[in-house]
Write an enzyme that holds these catalytic residues in place. Structure first.
Site, PDB file in Angstrom:
ATOM      1  N   VAL A 501       0.822  -1.207   0.000  1.00 55.57           N
ATOM      2  CA  VAL A 501       0.000   0.000   0.000  1.00 55.57           C
ATOM      3  C   VAL A 501       0.863   1.267   0.000  1.00 55.57           C
ATOM      4  O   VAL A 501       2.058   1.232   0.248  1.00 55.57           O
ATOM      5  CB  VAL A 501      -0.964   0.016   1.206  1.00 55.57           C
ATOM      6  N   GLU A 502       0.197   2.398  -0.283  1.00 52.60           N
ATOM      7  CA  GLU A 502       0.835   3.716  -0.364  1.00 52.60           C
ATOM      8  C   GLU A 502       2.000   3.723  -1.352  1.00 52.60           C
ATOM      9  O   GLU A 502       3.031   4.331  -1.106  1.00 52.60           O
ATOM     10  CB  GLU A 502       1.296   4.192   1.023  1.00 52.60           C
ATOM     11  N   GLY A 503       1.830   3.048  -2.456  1.00 51.79           N
ATOM     12  CA  GLY A 503       2.871   2.975  -3.472  1.00 51.79           C
ATOM     13  C   GLY A 503       3.562   1.637  -3.415  1.00 51.79           C
ATOM     14  O   GLY A 503       4.380   1.395  -2.524  1.00 51.79           O
TER      15      GLY A 503
END
Length: 821
Positions: A501-503
């Protein structure tokens, strides 16, 4: 011979001028003075003197006379540059413009300013923030039971949800005037570290409203009306936020979202107003199942020109209340049995007024820039903090476990194979703590660290993966059996979530860190791109002339610096440190120059195709990352007062990452597409070959010893974990560790007696009474050994279940009470 001396002196002068990066005019005058001395020397040939002056003037005049330089040199370079310049989408351009350049920019210069970094204020908690950690966070952790949450409830208990809302855990970034806590980025990070050491589920739930939730966007971009309405409600917990960006057709390529918002007229509060008709399909949205207000990213269109001539406004962000007709929300995903609230959101013909756009109608189309800047701050804190909390637990537990757990009558922490894993865990955790704190400190200084945030997100979560694997390995069967006594299992399962997540980490490493850093942090590249994009040809030539010749001088200087620093191993560079850490500062000086040179060479020879050379970009990104991580390590050591007992950890971590930096540099040269350029670069950056070595076995053993003993280093390294009740495994570890060291002489007496035949060669637990009767140990010593046995069983025992309980969501062990008596 005299001619050779003059020639050598001339080469040395040129290298000195390049090394010192003196301005062009000063360098030109200095060379002219040298040639004048050469010309008046009695032994100088008039012919050679005349020839050298002609060559000098032929180079110096075009470079120093502005009009000649621009017309005959800069303009052809500009024409070629415009042909080579890669096409750039609006989302890429906005990403490059977002954020600020901080220490990452220094590392791109080839000559980092260490004094500037070390003068940066030491990140510290306020008394209010420390009190919150010591009280509210401590109380919260005591309310959490990860087995109960993950296996029995599939959610946080209702009283925990209430406590989170009432105590402001969702409002750490919201100012006090709106009812929030207004904590620093460091405090935000420290809170998450402690919660994550107790519950991965709860840490994930707390992280999102303070990171990706709409509060940060509202604070920076929201209208006064939006701030006054939503922020108090978010601070009090009346509103639970989520932010919906990712969907089935747009994951890492978030700029390609197909979700739309079409400007139209519709009914709102009984009136016809201009608004947006939203259609969207989102997934992986944390807090979506329980959210009351949804931050939404979509592409905005105005086909009927209700707002003006522009039809395609681009990515826009809006706030949509949960009960808005047409929105479906409430179902859940189950990410690897870690049941934090996450799920899909769909919407069909959802109508909202224009003032639902964050920042109002004037912020239409500016959503991508808003998200990138928001992510740059949040990504610096949430996942690095959560995974650091898990890693602190792993190191704390593994250190004690490896001291009390014995095989072949020896603590397993004394075995070299286990020590290798412990050293890696300790070195990585030191780095995780250091990079997390330094980057949070940058946020508190007002930076929006887009490149450092990508570095810490990728590398801290990857280090957490290694730490979790190593912890699981040294725990063996204890680690793999789930149940209330297992303090590793759920965190181990959750590691891929942080990676994803988050990239996603693969994308972050191969495209973002260097791809964004090469343009954002380089002192000249962005200036060249901005100049090349200008419409006014005269102004474009003027600005490009300044940028391109600054860039050329920068590249020449780094070539000289890289060669000289490599040839001397940077031993003579001035750094603001002494003792054991001095050499690590100097090594980064060397590799900063080499990195800057290689980055320029890659961009020059590959041009726009470098975007597709992801393995090349990844290696360059790794080099930048390792320099940043070592900088964080050195800064933390200085900020903590240079505790000498920490030196083995500092040295292991620095050596490990500088060695990996060297190997990535070698791998880059080995795979560099232009082989002639690769040969030249190798001669400059490795004139004496690869010389840097990985941490020694002896150093690794020293690190391991710090972790399996009750040292101040161990305490500093794991200072934020929740210790819990002494009736639980984690709570029992400190007493067990201290007692294990205390009884080692007693155990040795028993083993010596067994070897001498005075005691039966049986398990220690069976020989205590016999040992007392034989006068080998005292009753007091027997009591100490029995106490340690009880503590050891509390820690090493695992849960078991009845056959019909396995495979059910509410399986419970037959006895959840501690074995302590």
């Amino acid at each position: 011979m005299e001619s050779f001396i003059w020639f050598a002196g001339f080469i040395a002068l040129l290298m000195a001028l390049a090394y010192r990066r003196l301005p062009l005019v000063i360098s030109t005058l200095t060379v002219a003075a040298f040639l004048l001395l050469y010309s008046i020397d009695a032994a100088t040939s008039v012919f050679w003197s005349f020839l050298f002056w002609i060559l000098f003037l032929g180079i110096a005049v075009p470079l120093n006379v502005r009009d000649i330089r621009r017309t005959w040199l800069t303009k052809p370079i500009l024409d070629l540059y415009l042909q080579m310049l890669p096409e750039m989408s609006s989302t890429e351009r906005e990403a490059l413009e977002a954020g600020t350049v901080w220490w990452d920019g220094d590392l791109f210069t080839g000559d980092p300013d260490w004094k500037k970094l070390l003068k940066t204020p030491v990140p510290k908690l306020s008394s209010e923030e420390q009190s919150f950690l010591d009280n509210e966070v401590e109380t919260l952790c005591g309310m959490l039971d990860e087995w109960h949450i993950t296996h029995e409830l599939g959610d946080l208990p209702p009283d925990v949800w209430t406590y989170l809302k009432e105590k402001g855990f969702f409002a750490m970034i919201i100012p006090k005037k709106y009812g929030g806590l207004e904590f620093s980025a460091l405090a935000h990070s420290e809170v998450l570290v402690k919660i994550a050491s107790r519950s991965t589920t709860c840490a994930s739930i707390v992280a999102v409203p303070n990171s990706l939730g709409p509060a940060q966007l509202l604070l920076k971009y929201g209208t006064r009306a939006q701030q006054d309405h939503y922020l108090p409600r978010l601070a009090s917990g009346k509103e639970i936020p989520c932010f919906a960006l990712t969907g089935p057709w747009a994951g890492s390529d978030a700029g390609a979202i197909p979700d739309t918002g079409v400007v139209c007229k519709g009914k709102h509060d009984g009136k016809e107003v201009i608004g947006l008709r939203l259609n969207f399909n989102k997934r992986y949205i944390t807090l979506a199942p329980v959210a009351t207000v949804v931050g939404l990213a979509f592409k905005m269109y105005d086909p009927d020109h209700l707002l003006g001539e522009q039809e395609d406004h681009g990515i826009t962000c809006a706030l949509v209340p949960r009960d808005t007709p047409g929105m479906e929300i409430g179902r859940r995903h189950l990410p690897l049995n870690v049941p934090f609230q996450i799920g899909p959101i769909q919407g069909k013909d959802v109508f909202v007024p224009l003032d639902a756009i964050i920042g109002g109608a004037e912020m239409a189309g500016k959503g991508w820039r808003m998200l990138i800047e928001n992510l740059s701050e949040g990504r610096s804190i949430s996942l690095p903090s959560n995974t650091t909390g898990g890693a602190q637990l792993c190191v704390y537990a593994a250190g004690a476990y490896c001291r009390i757990r014995k095989q072949f009558s020896l603590p397993i922490g004394k075995f070299e194979g286990v020590q290798e894993a412990l050293a890696r865990m300790g070195g990585y955790l030191y780095t995780m703590n250091a990079s997390r704190v330094m980057t949070a400190g940058a946020v508190d200084l007002g930076e929006v660290p887009s490149v450092p945030s990508a570095i810490v997100k990728y590398h801290v979560t990857e280090m957490a993966r290694v730490v979790a694997n190593d912890a699981m390995d040294v725990h063996g069967g204890k680690g793999i059996c789930l149940g209330p006594r297992n303090y590793l299992g759920r965190g181990y399962q959750a590691v891929p979530i942080a990676i994803t997540v988050e990239g996603a980490n693969i994308l972050t490493r191969s495209m973002i860190i260097f791809g964004q850093g090469a343009i954002r942090c380089h002192p000249w590249v962005l200036k060249e791109m901005r100049a090349g994009a200008l419409e006014n040809t005269e102004e474009r030539l003027r600005q490009f002339d300044e940028a391109v010749w600054g860039h050329i001088g920068f590249a020449v200087s780094n070539a000289v610096r890289a060669f000289l620093l490599a040839a001397t191993h940077a031993r003579y560079t001035s750094v603001p440190a002494d003792g054991m850490t001095r050499r690590y500062f100097q090594h980064i000086n060397r590799y900063s120059a080499a990195f800057a040179l290689l980055a320029d060479a890659a961009m020059l020879t590959m041009g726009g195709t470098l975007k597709k050379k992801e393995k090349i970009s990844a290696r360059l990104g790794d080099m930048l990352s390792y320099m940043y991580l070592v900088s964080c390590i050195l800064k933390r050591f200085e900020d903590q007062g240079r505790p000498q007992e920490d030196l083995p950890l500092v040295e292991w971590a620095c050596r490990h990452f500088i060695y990996r930096l060297q190997e990535q540099l070698h791998g880059l040269l080995r795979n560099f597409p232009n082989r002639w350029m690769a040969m030249l670069l190798r001669g400059l950056v490795f004139p004496t070959g690869r010389t840097y070595s990985a941490p020694s076995d002896e150093l690794g053993s020293a690190v391991a010893e710090l972790l399996i003993s009750p040292t101040a280093t161990r305490e500093r390294l794991t200072d934020r974990i929740y210790r819990g009740s002494p009736d639980e495994p984690i709570g029992a570890m400190e007493e067990a560790l201290l007692l294990a060291m205390q009884v080692e002489p007693i155990e040795r007496k028993i083993r010596d007696a067994q070897k001498a035949g005075r005691l039966a060669d049986s398990a220690l637990v069976d020989t205590l009474s016999e040992a007392v009767a034989a006068g080998i140990i005292s009753d007091k010593e027997k009591t100490l050994l029995q106490r340690l046995q009880i503590l050891t069983l509390t820690i090493i025992n695992v849960d078991d279940f009845a056959p019909d309980e396995l495979g059910t969501q509410n399986a419970k062990p037959p006895n959840r009470k501690s074995l302590r008596k």
